[in-house]
Design a protein around this motif. Structure first.
Motif, short mmCIF file in Angstrom:
data_model
loop_
_atom_site.label_atom_id
_atom_site.label_comp_id
_atom_site.label_asym_id
_atom_site.label_seq_id
_atom_site.Cartn_x
_atom_site.Cartn_y
_atom_site.Cartn_z
N VAL A 130 13.54 -15.04 -22.18
CA VAL A 130 12.50 -16.05 -22.06
C VAL A 130 11.13 -15.39 -21.93
CG1 VAL A 130 11.59 -17.89 -20.59
CG2 VAL A 130 14.04 -17.79 -21.10
N GLU A 131 11.06 -14.33 -21.12
CA GLU A 131 9.78 -13.65 -20.92
C GLU A 131 9.27 -13.03 -22.22
OE1 GLU A 131 7.92 -9.92 -18.33
OE2 GLU A 131 9.89 -10.73 -17.84
N SER A 132 10.16 -12.43 -22.99
CA SER A 132 9.73 -11.72 -24.20
C SER A 132 9.41 -12.67 -25.35
CB SER A 132 10.84 -10.74 -24.63
OG SER A 132 11.10 -9.81 -23.61
N ASN A 133 10.13 -13.78 -25.45
CA ASN A 133 10.01 -14.63 -26.63
C ASN A 133 9.25 -15.92 -26.41
OD1 ASN A 133 11.97 -13.32 -28.79
ND2 ASN A 133 13.00 -13.18 -26.80
N PHE A 134 9.10 -16.35 -25.17
CA PHE A 134 8.42 -17.61 -24.91
C PHE A 134 7.16 -17.44 -24.07
CE2 PHE A 134 12.83 -18.73 -25.72
CZ PHE A 134 12.71 -19.76 -26.63
N LEU A 135 7.20 -16.56 -23.08
CA LEU A 135 6.07 -16.39 -22.18
C LEU A 135 5.15 -15.27 -22.68
CD1 LEU A 135 7.85 -16.79 -18.74
CD2 LEU A 135 6.58 -18.50 -20.05
N SER A 136 4.65 -15.43 -23.87
CA SER A 136 3.68 -14.48 -24.41
C SER A 136 2.37 -15.23 -24.67
CB SER A 136 4.18 -13.86 -25.71
OG SER A 136 4.27 -14.83 -26.74
N GLN A 137 1.26 -14.53 -24.53
CA GLN A 137 -0.04 -15.16 -24.69
C GLN A 137 -0.21 -15.76 -26.07
OE1 GLN A 137 -3.29 -12.56 -23.78
NE2 GLN A 137 -4.87 -14.08 -24.17
N GLU A 138 0.25 -15.07 -27.09
CA GLU A 138 0.09 -15.56 -28.46
C GLU A 138 0.86 -16.86 -28.68
OE1 GLU A 138 0.99 -12.55 -27.60
OE2 GLU A 138 -0.83 -11.41 -28.06
N VAL A 139 2.10 -16.90 -28.20
CA VAL A 139 2.93 -18.09 -28.39
C VAL A 139 2.33 -19.29 -27.67
CG1 VAL A 139 5.18 -19.12 -27.90
CG2 VAL A 139 5.04 -16.79 -28.77
N VAL A 140 1.93 -19.08 -26.41
CA VAL A 140 1.39 -20.17 -25.61
C VAL A 140 0.07 -20.68 -26.20
CG1 VAL A 140 0.46 -20.79 -23.35
CG2 VAL A 140 2.55 -19.43 -23.51
N GLN A 141 -0.83 -19.77 -26.55
CA GLN A 141 -2.12 -20.18 -27.08
C GLN A 141 -1.98 -20.85 -28.44
OE1 GLN A 141 -4.49 -16.58 -26.91
NE2 GLN A 141 -5.35 -17.14 -24.93
N GLU A 142 -1.08 -20.36 -29.28
CA GLU A 142 -0.86 -20.99 -30.58
C GLU A 142 -0.33 -22.40 -30.42
OE1 GLU A 142 1.75 -20.23 -34.68
OE2 GLU A 142 1.68 -18.71 -33.09
N LYS A 143 0.60 -22.59 -29.47
CA LYS A 143 1.15 -23.93 -29.23
C LYS A 143 0.09 -24.86 -28.69
CE LYS A 143 4.32 -27.05 -28.94
NZ LYS A 143 4.87 -27.67 -30.17
N LEU A 144 -0.72 -24.40 -27.76
CA LEU A 144 -1.77 -25.23 -27.19
C LEU A 144 -2.81 -25.59 -28.25
CD1 LEU A 144 -2.32 -23.52 -23.72
CD2 LEU A 144 -1.17 -25.68 -24.19
N ALA A 145 -3.13 -24.64 -29.13
CA ALA A 145 -4.10 -24.91 -30.18
C ALA A 145 -3.59 -25.97 -31.15
CB ALA A 145 -4.43 -23.62 -30.93
N SER A 146 -2.29 -25.95 -31.44
CA SER A 146 -1.72 -26.94 -32.35
C SER A 146 -1.68 -28.33 -31.73
CB SER A 146 -0.31 -26.52 -32.77
OG SER A 146 0.57 -26.52 -31.65
N ILE A 147 -1.62 -28.38 -30.40
CA ILE A 147 -1.54 -29.68 -29.73
C ILE A 147 -2.91 -30.36 -29.66
CG2 ILE A 147 -1.04 -30.79 -27.50
CD1 ILE A 147 1.08 -28.71 -27.03
N ASP A 148 -4.00 -29.56 -29.57
CA ASP A 148 -5.35 -30.09 -29.39
C ASP A 148 -5.40 -30.94 -28.11
OD1 ASP A 148 -7.97 -30.70 -29.69
OD2 ASP A 148 -7.76 -31.94 -31.48
N ILE A 149 -5.17 -30.28 -27.00
CA ILE A 149 -5.07 -30.97 -25.72
C ILE A 149 -6.35 -31.73 -25.39
CG2 ILE A 149 -4.87 -30.60 -23.23
CD1 ILE A 149 -2.95 -28.38 -23.76
#
Length: 448
Positions: A130-149
C-alpha cells in the motif's frame, strides 16, 4: 438472509484453529463475533464448502460403483478413471485451500497453516504494498487533480443547503468546544496573553515610533484642524462668556462700562487670533504644536523619564483588577455572541457567515484562478502529508494485523475470500475428472 452463528459447523469458521508455535490464549475463545453482513458471507461460504464436499463424495461413490462393476461392463473403466481423477483433484485442492488457513486434519505438515503462522509477515507485506503503490505523492496528486476538488466543493457550497450545512456543523463544533472549555481556564489564557503582549513590553518606545511616523506624515493636522475649528465655534458662541470672565476678574472700582469695553476688546482679539490660526496652516501656533508633538515622540522613545511616565500611566490604566476584568469581559462577550449566533439561524452573524460561504463557493466555481490555487494547495498539502506520514499511515495495516490473534486473522480472511477459494475445490474436481478420463483414454488407446 439471516443466519445464526450456531448454524456454522465446528469444522468451519467458528472452530478454533491452533496456530503454529502459539498456545491458545488463557480464558479466550478464538471464535469470531460475526456481524449481520459477515453472517451472510459465512452462510455463503458454508454452502460452497458443502457443494465441494458433495462433489467429492459423489466422485467417491461413482468410483466405488465403477470399480466394482468395470469387469462386467468395460466401459465403466472410463467412468472409474474420471471419478478417480476427480477425487484426486478434489483432495489436492482441498489440501491446498485448507493449508492456507489451518493444519489439514490437525496434522502439522510443513508449509501449512500459512496465514496463522505468517500473519505478521503478511501484514507487513500488505503495508509495504500500500505504501509503495498507493501512498505516493504522484498518485495522490494526480487523483486529486482529476477530481477537481475546488469546483466540486464550490458547487456544493453554493447550492441550496450547502452553506446551511456548514453553518450547522460549525455551530455544533462551537457548542461542543464551549462545553469542553472551562471559563476560568480560557480567561486565564486571555489574561496571560494580555500580560505577555500588552503589559510586559514597554509602551513608550513603540508608541513613540508610531507617533513619529504619524506626525512626520502630517496625519495629526486633521485633528489639529478639528480642535481649532471647535475653538473658533466656541468663541463665536460665547461673546457673553468672555465679557463675564473679564468683568469677574477686574477690580471693583473699575466702572462697569469699562469692563464692557475691555471685554469686547478681549473678545475681538481672541476671535482674530483663533481665526488667524484657523486660516493659516503655517501659523506659529501650529508650528509650535508640531514641534511639541515631535519632541514628545522622541522623548517617548529615548527619554527614560518620559518612558517611566508612560509606564506609570499604563500601570494606572491596566492594573491587575482591570486586566482580569478585561479578560472576563472579553471572553464573556465572545462566548455570548457566538452562542447566540449559532443558536439562532436567522442571527446577523449566521446570515453573514452563510452568505460568505455561498460567495466563496460561487468564486470557486466561476474563478478559474482561485480554483486552480485551491486545487494546488490541496494537492501540495496532500503530497506533503503522504510524503511525511506515508510510513505511519501504512503502518496502521501492519500494526492492526499484528494485534490480531492468529486464529482470528485466519478466520477473518477466510470469511472474506473463502467462498471464492471453494471454487478451486469444485474446479479441481471437474478438471481432475476430465484429466483422469483423458489420461486413461490416451493410455488405453496407446497400450490397450
Amino acid at each position: 438472509m439471516q443466519v445464526n452463528s450456531e448454524q456454522i459447523p465446528a469444522e468451519d469458521l467458528t472452530k478454533p484453529t491452533p496456530a503454529a508455535g502459539s498456545a491458545p490464549a488463557r480464558g479466550r475463545s478464538a471464535v469470531v463475533e460475526l456481524s449481520a453482513g459477515d453472517l451472510e458471507k459465512a452462510a455463503a461460504l458454508l454452502r460452497m464448502k458443502r457443494l465441494a464436499l458433495a462433489l467429492l463424495i459423489a466422485m467417491a461413490v461413482i468410483f466405488t460403483v465403477a470399480f466394482a462393476f468395470q469387469k462386467q461392463y468395460p466401459w465403466l473403466e472410463y467412468v472409474r478413471a474420471a471419478a478417480e481423477g476427480g477425487m484426486v483433484g478434489a483432495l489436492a485442492d482441498w489440501f491446498a485451500v485448507t493449508a492456507l488457513f489451518k493444519y489439514p486434519m490437525g496434522l502439522k505438515i510443513p508449509h501449512t497453516a500459512i496465514i496463522p503462522r505468517r500473519k505478521d509477515q503478511i501484514g507487513e507485506s500488505l503495508s509495504d504494498f500500500v505504501e509503495s503503490n498507493f501512498l505516493s505523492q504522484e498518485v495522490v496528486q494526480e487523483k486529486l487533480a482529476s477530481i477537481d476538488i475546488a469546483r466540486k466543493a464550490g458547487t456544493w457550497l453554493s447550492a441550496p443547503g450547502g452553506a446551511e450545512r456548514v453553518a450547522k456543523e460549525g455551530g455544533a463544533v462551537i457548542r461542543g468546544a464551549f462545553t469542553v472549555l472551562n471559563d476560568d481556564d480560557v480567561q486565564a489564557v486571555i489574561e496571560g496573553m494580555v500580560r505577555k503582549h500588552l503589559l510586559t513590553p514597554p509602551w513608550g518606545p513603540p508608541v513613540g515610533r508610531m507617533a513619529e511616523r504619524i506626525f512626520a506624515d502630517g496625519h495629526h493636522h486633521t485633528l489639529v484642524d478639528l480642535l481649532v475649528d471647535r475653538a473658533a465655534d466656541w468663541v463665536d458662541a460665547n461673546h457673553a462668556t468672555v465679557n463675564r470672565l473679564v468683568s469677574d476678574r477686574s477690580p471693583l472700582w473699575v466702572p462697569t462700562f469699562v469692563d464692557g469695553l475691555v471685554g469686547d476688546r478681549v473678545y475681538v482679539e481672541l476671535a482674530k487670533f483663533v481665526r488667524a490660526v484657523q486660516a493659516d496652516q503655517n501659523h506659529q501656533v501650529r508650528q509650535s504644536i508640531d514641534a511639541y508633538l515631535a519632541d514628545l515622540a522622541q522623548d517617548l522613545q529615548h527619554d527614560p523619564a518620559m518612558i517611566e511616565r508612560a509606564e506609570s500611566i499604563k500601570a494606572q490604566i491596566l492594573g491587575d483588577p482591570e486586566v482580569r476584568e478585561l479578560a472576563s469581559r472579553t471572553w464573556g462577550t465572545v462566548k455570548t455572541a457566538l452562542l447566540n449566533a449559532v443558536d439562532d439561524p436567522d442571527s446577523e452573524l449566521s446570515q453573514r457567515f452563510k452568505s460568505a460561504v455561498r460567495d466563496f463557493g460561487n468564486r470557486l466555481v466561476n474563478d478559474d484562478e482561485l480554483a486552480g490555487k485551491v486545487n494546488t494547495w490541496i494537492g501540495d498539502a496532500a503530497g506533503y502529508l503522504v510524503n511525511t506520514y506515508r510510513s505511519d499511515i501504512a503502518g496502521v495495516i501492519s500494526d492492526t494485523v499484528a494485534r490480531w490473534d492468529a486464529e482470528e486473522t485466519s478466520q477473518k480472511i477466510e470469511l472474506q475470500v473463502g467462498k471464492d477459494l471453494q471454487y478451486i475445490r469444485i474446479n479441481g474436481t471437474v478438471v481432475g475428472a476430465l484429466a483422469g478420463l483423458a489420461i486413461f483414454t490416451v493410455a488405453h488407446l496407446l497400450f490397450g
